[in-house]
Design a protein around this motif. Structure first.
Motif, PDB file in Angstrom:
ATOM      1  N   UNK A  72    -106.948 -22.802  42.487  1.00 24.96           N
ATOM      2  CA  UNK A  72    -106.428 -22.403  44.022  1.00 24.96           C
ATOM      3  C   UNK A  72    -105.516 -21.122  43.519  1.00 24.96           C
ATOM      4  N   UNK A  73    -105.320 -20.286  44.558  1.00 19.88           N
ATOM      5  CA  UNK A  73    -104.629 -19.019  44.360  1.00 19.88           C
ATOM      6  C   UNK A  73    -103.249 -19.269  44.112  1.00 19.88           C
ATOM      7  N   UNK A  74    -102.477 -20.170  44.091  1.00 17.71           N
ATOM      8  CA  UNK A  74    -101.396 -20.484  43.712  1.00 17.71           C
ATOM      9  C   UNK A  74    -101.052 -20.748  42.202  1.00 17.71           C
ATOM     10  N   UNK A  75    -102.162 -21.551  41.812  1.00 13.43           N
ATOM     11  CA  UNK A  75    -102.197 -21.713  40.273  1.00 13.43           C
ATOM     12  C   UNK A  75    -102.839 -20.410  39.671  1.00 13.43           C
ATOM     13  N   UNK A  76    -103.756 -19.790  40.047  1.00 11.99           N
ATOM     14  CA  UNK A  76    -104.130 -18.355  39.610  1.00 11.99           C
ATOM     15  C   UNK A  76    -102.961 -17.392  39.398  1.00 11.99           C
ATOM     16  N   UNK A  77    -101.936 -17.581  40.350  1.00 10.96           N
ATOM     17  CA  UNK A  77    -100.785 -16.689  40.518  1.00 10.96           C
ATOM     18  C   UNK A  77     -99.840 -17.164  39.364  1.00 10.96           C
ATOM     19  N   UNK A  78     -99.741 -18.535  39.119  1.00  8.68           N
ATOM     20  CA  UNK A  78     -98.814 -19.214  38.146  1.00  8.68           C
ATOM     21  C   UNK A  78     -99.461 -18.596  36.695  1.00  8.68           C
ATOM     22  N   UNK A  79    -100.693 -18.679  36.317  1.00 10.05           N
ATOM     23  CA  UNK A  79    -101.297 -18.159  35.303  1.00 10.05           C
ATOM     24  C   UNK A  79    -101.277 -16.765  35.083  1.00 10.05           C
ATOM     25  N   UNK A  80    -101.062 -15.982  36.030  1.00 12.26           N
ATOM     26  CA  UNK A  80    -101.131 -14.562  35.885  1.00 12.26           C
ATOM     27  C   UNK A  80     -99.452 -14.393  35.414  1.00 12.26           C
ATOM     28  N   UNK A  81     -98.587 -15.066  35.847  1.00 11.12           N
ATOM     29  CA  UNK A  81     -97.213 -15.114  35.365  1.00 11.12           C
ATOM     30  C   UNK A  81     -96.930 -15.512  33.846  1.00 11.12           C
ATOM     31  N   UNK A  82     -97.470 -16.487  33.456  1.00  9.34           N
ATOM     32  CA  UNK A  82     -97.610 -16.936  32.144  1.00  9.34           C
ATOM     33  C   UNK A  82     -98.248 -16.008  31.333  1.00  9.34           C
ATOM     34  N   UNK A  83     -99.406 -15.330  31.558  1.00  7.62           N
ATOM     35  CA  UNK A  83    -100.026 -14.343  30.476  1.00  7.62           C
ATOM     36  C   UNK A  83     -99.119 -13.131  30.489  1.00  7.62           C
ATOM     37  N   UNK A  84     -98.338 -12.606  31.922  1.00  7.99           N
ATOM     38  CA  UNK A  84     -97.475 -11.577  31.766  1.00  7.99           C
ATOM     39  C   UNK A  84     -96.319 -11.928  30.748  1.00  7.99           C
ATOM     40  N   UNK A  85     -95.635 -13.051  30.997  1.00  5.17           N
ATOM     41  CA  UNK A  85     -94.620 -13.484  30.148  1.00  5.17           C
ATOM     42  C   UNK A  85     -94.922 -13.318  28.448  1.00  5.17           C
ATOM     43  N   UNK A  86     -96.331 -13.591  28.241  1.00 10.07           N
ATOM     44  CA  UNK A  86     -96.679 -13.960  26.861  1.00 10.07           C
ATOM     45  C   UNK A  86     -96.488 -12.449  26.306  1.00 10.07           C
ATOM     46  N   UNK A  87     -96.735 -11.258  26.924  1.00  4.82           N
ATOM     47  CA  UNK A  87     -96.313 -10.054  26.645  1.00  4.82           C
ATOM     48  C   UNK A  87     -94.931  -9.649  26.077  1.00  4.82           C
ATOM     49  N   UNK A  88     -94.015 -10.527  26.499  1.00  4.95           N
ATOM     50  CA  UNK A  88     -92.654 -10.283  26.347  1.00  4.95           C
ATOM     51  C   UNK A  88     -92.202 -11.282  25.030  1.00  4.95           C
ATOM     52  N   UNK A  89     -93.247 -11.895  24.444  1.00  8.82           N
ATOM     53  CA  UNK A  89     -92.917 -12.740  23.144  1.00  8.82           C
ATOM     54  C   UNK A  89     -92.368 -11.775  22.122  1.00  8.82           C
ATOM     55  N   UNK A  90     -91.496 -12.548  21.321  1.00  5.77           N
ATOM     56  CA  UNK A  90     -91.052 -11.723  20.277  1.00  5.77           C
ATOM     57  C   UNK A  90     -91.538 -12.788  18.942  1.00  5.77           C
ATOM     58  N   UNK A  91     -92.589 -12.206  18.575  1.00  6.70           N
ATOM     59  CA  UNK A  91     -93.436 -13.127  17.558  1.00  6.70           C
ATOM     60  C   UNK A  91     -93.808 -12.128  16.346  1.00  6.70           C
TER      61      UNK A  91
END
Length: 161
Positions: free
Chosen positions: A19-38
Motif C-alpha cells: 500500500x502507498x503508506x507502507x511504500x512511503x515509510x520504506x522510502x523514509x527508511x531508505x533515505x535515513x540510511x544515507x545519514x548513517x555514520x558507519x
C-alpha cells in the motif's frame, strides 16, 4: 514440562505490491540510511516509524570508535519517538538495508527488539515490522513479538514480586 510451539506469522512480498503508506515509510527508511555514520562497518541501516497520527520518525545507525557506544537505526528512531512523541503510539516500523541485495533481509538486533517490546507493552497494540533490502524484497511481520515472542517487559516483573 509442557511443550511450547511457536507459530511465526509473516509474509514475504515485493515493494511494488505494498500500500502507498507502507511504500512511503520504506522510502523514509531508505533515505535515513544515507545519514548513517558507519565508518567502521560500512553497514548503512535506516529505520522509519509510522505514528498513530500519521507522522513519520526516522533514524540511522550511528557507530563510534569506542564500540559499543553507537546505536542501531531502530533505537535512534525509537528514542527520538520516546523523547518527543510519547502522546502517540507506534503503528508500524520499516527497517531498510539498501546495500543488501537478493533474498537476504536483516531483522532488528536483540537490543532493538527489546526496546520495541518495551514500547509495545506500554501501548498494548501491535507494531507491524517491515523489512526491506536493496532488491525490493520485503518481509512484513504483524507484530514485533514475531521476532521476540518471549520479550522481557514491565509485565515480566510480576514474576519477581
Amino acid at each position: 514440562m509442557s511443550e511450547v510451539k511457536l507459530v511465526l506469522s509473516y509474509k514475504e512480498t515485493i515493494q511494488s505490491k505494498l500500500d502507498e503508506r507502507t511504500k512511503e515509510l520504506i522510502i523514509h527508511a531508505k533515505n535515513a540510511s544515507q545519514n548513517a555514520h558507519a565508518p567502521y562497518s560500512s553497514f548503512h541501516v535506516g529505520a522509519a516509524l509510522l505514528l498513530s497520527d500519521g507522522e513519520i520518525v526516522a533514524g540511522a545507525n550511528q557507530e563510534n570508535a569506542a564500540y559499543p557506544s553507537g546505536l542501531c537505526a531502530e533505537r535512534v528512531a525509537l528514542f527520538k519517538f520516546g523523547f518527543d512523541k510519547r502522546d502517540r503510539y507506534l503503528v508500524k516500523a520499516a527497517v531498510a538495508v539498501p546495500q543488501i541485495k537478493g533474498e537476504n533481509l536483516v531483522p532488528p538486533c536483540g537490543a532493538c527488539l527489546q526496546v520495541f517490546a518495551e514500547y509495545r507493552a506500554m501501548q498494548s497494540t501491535p507494531i507491524e515490522i517491515v523489512l526491506v533490502n536493496g532488491s525490493g524484497k520485503v518481509l512484513i511481520a504483524p507484530d514485533i513479538y514475531t521476532f521476540l515472542p518471549f520479550a522481557f517487559t514491565n509485565r515480566s516483573f510480576k514474576y519477581f514480586i
